[in-house]
Each structure stands twice: as C-alpha cells, then as structure tokens.
Scaffold this active site. Structure first.
Site: not given
Ligand code: PBG
Length: 324
Positions: A248, A195
């Site tokens: 992400k 992320k």
C-alpha cells in the site's frame, strides 16, 4: 525472423482477437470496497475529496453493504469514526464501539459478505497517531497490547478478517496470539505489510478524520524509496502468521507488488488508496481523461503487477462496468 514475418498487430486486429490473447483479467472477485461508518442516525455526509464516498451512520451502511453484495463484490473493509477520541484510542476496542456495533449489525442483516475490519488506532486517538504516545513518540510495544485488544473485540463482534495497518513491529504476532487465546483461531489476518508513508493518503484523512495532530507517520510507515525493506517487512509478517499480505499504496508501488508476487506465495492484496482514486476523479471532472477507462486501466495494472485482491473505492463502479 524479423519483420515482415513477425507482425504483432495481427492479433490486435479486432476485439475478438484481443479477447483471445488477453493476459490479465480483472474480476469482481478481486475487489474489496472500503466504507466509513460514523455515529448517529440517518447520516450520509459526502467526503468532498473523494467524490461518491460518504461518512455514513450504521443504518445507511447496512444499505450500502447490501448494494455492494448485490453487485457481486465479496468483501467490504470497514473504517470507524468514533463519537469521541482520546489519548489511548479506547473507542477502538470498546464493546459498544462504532465498529463493534456496525459489524454485528451487518452480520445480522447482510450475512453473506465478508466484513474486514481495519485494525488501527489513528481514527480513535485524539492525537491522530496510529499508536500510544510516549515521550512524544509513537511507542511500539504498548501499542501492541491495544491493537491485540482491538482485534479481539472486532472478532467478537463478528468480523470475518482483521487487517492490522498501524505499522508497529510485531503487530501480526501480537494480534495472532491474542485472537488464538480468545478462541478466534479461525479468523484470518490481512496484514498491511508494506505500507508506505505516502502523500496519497491525503483524501482518506478527511474521510476518517485521522490526520496526525503533530508530526507525521514517517517513523513507523515505510520510506518510499525502499523495496528490499518491503520484502523484509512482508517476510516478517509471513513468519508472524499473516494469511494475506498487502502492499500500500498500489500505483506508485507496482514494482513492489511485482516483487512481492515473485518472492512470496501468499495471497497478495494491494490498496488502491484515496489519493489514487481522487486524482482520477478530479482529472475526469476537468475533462482531461476518460474516468471510466482510467479506472479500468489502473485496476488492471494492479492485477497485472501481481495482486490477487484490490482494495479500492472504485470497487462498485468497476463491478458495474464489468457487467456491461
Ligand atoms: C489507517 C489507514 C490509513 C489508510 C488506511 N488505513 C491512513 C494512514 O495510514 O494515514 C489510507 C487509505 C487511503 O488513503 O485510502 N492507518
């Protein structure tokens, strides 16, 4: 043999040829729809930076979950906005916390859809960071205890899967151990493994009221230029017990998705984040692009890059478009 023997255009001539040789197929089975639940009753407050998305109270959320299920979407991802925030983010693991109440309500009223809970503290802390603050920094190890406690309380409320997204080192292991200890060894973990500290979360922070009150998230979320490091992060989560790994955001990181696909054989998720959604909505509103085609093109690109699961605010619109 070159041209004229080779003419790739032959197989593009009409839609039947194109269907026959199409390599990537997006399906409703791939989609997860995120929802934001807030306190109160009969609340449905538009999120201005994410057209078509709302902060909703539990009563509305249940209706939306039902609609999502009726479109054939297999799962939702739930974010909670507590009535009160504090230093420790205690609303995240309260027995009657917003997520806990909502999950049990959904499980009771719409049993046949997976409820995934985002497992982070930024929506619950008064400072808006994803963990505990010690000497003006986000402290890794004390945060692990709070994440573990939150995971257990989400599982106890009936969550089908938890999704740790705080980017603390060791969070997957801490959550796995705590779940197992409390008898939730069957609850899988979808780990936000790679992320990045991305500007594309901008609209989400309005949606979840989770913008950090000081500093930024660069000391725990990943540095955008790195992809070797993403492979190390994913590798650690796999060792710690992740069942599904995630990259992400998705669109600025399609290369990372592709690499993860090639280097790991776990189910791979990609989060098509708020900024990626809102850019398309904004451009479509201005008449600069065809919003529906842009949606299908980007979702297909995420699948083509190698994702099995796509978390996206487009889930319901895409499900409808695929029915036609
Ligand atoms: C919580 C969390 C964030 C997102 C998902 N979980 C925000 C952040 O890290 O700042 C972003 C989702 C989106 O932008 O759609 N940590």
């Amino acid at each position: 043999m070159f041209f004229p023997a080779n003419r790739p255009r032959r197989l593009r001539k009409n839609e039947n040829f194109r269907r026959m040789v199409r390599e990537t197929r997006l399906s409703v089975d791939d989609l997860v729809f995120p929802l934001f639940v807030t306190a109160g009753k009969n609340v449905k407050k538009p999120i201005s930076a994410m057209p078509g998305n709302y902060q909703m109270s539990v009563d509305h959320i249940v209706k939306e979950v039902k609609m999502t299920k009726d479109l054939g979407i297999p799962a939702i991802l739930l974010f909670g906005l507590p009535a009160k925030k504090d230093e420790r983010g205690s609303g995240a693991y309260a027995r009657d916390g917003i997520i806990q109440r909502t999950v049990s309500e959904i499980k009771e009223k719409v049993p046949d859809i997976l409820v995934i809970t985002d497992l982070c503290l930024c929506e619950y802390t008064s400072h808006g960071h994803c963990g505990m603050i010690k000497k003006s920094e986000v402290d890794n190890d004390t945060t692990l205890d709070v994440l573990a406690e939150t995971a257990v309380s989400q599982a106890r409320a009936g969550a089908d899967m938890v999704a740790p997204s705080a980017m603390m080192d060791g969070q997957v292991q801490a959550v796995r151990e705590a779940l197992d200890e409390e008898g939730f060894e069957e609850v899988p973990i979808m780990a936000y493994s790679a992320k990045y500290a991305s500007c594309f979360y901008g609209p989400f922070r309005e949606a979840a009221e989770s913008a950090p009150q000081f500093g930024d998230r660069k000391a725990y979320q990943m540095d955008p230029p790195n992809s070797d490091e993403a492979m190390r992060e994913i590798g650690l989560d796999v060792e710690e017990g992740a069942d599904i790994i995630m990259v992400k955001p998705a669109l600025a990181y399609l290369d990372v998705i592709r690499r993860a696909r090639e280097e790991f054989d776990l189910p791979l998720a990609a989060y098509n984040v708020s900024g990626e959604f809102s850019m398309i909505k904004a451009a479509a509103k201005l008449g600069w692009i065809d919003g529906e085609r842009a949606m299908m093109e980007v979702l297909t690109s995420i699948k083509r890059a190698g994702a099995d699961i796509i978390l996206t605010y487009f889930a319901r619109e895409a499900a409808k478009a695929m029915r036609r």
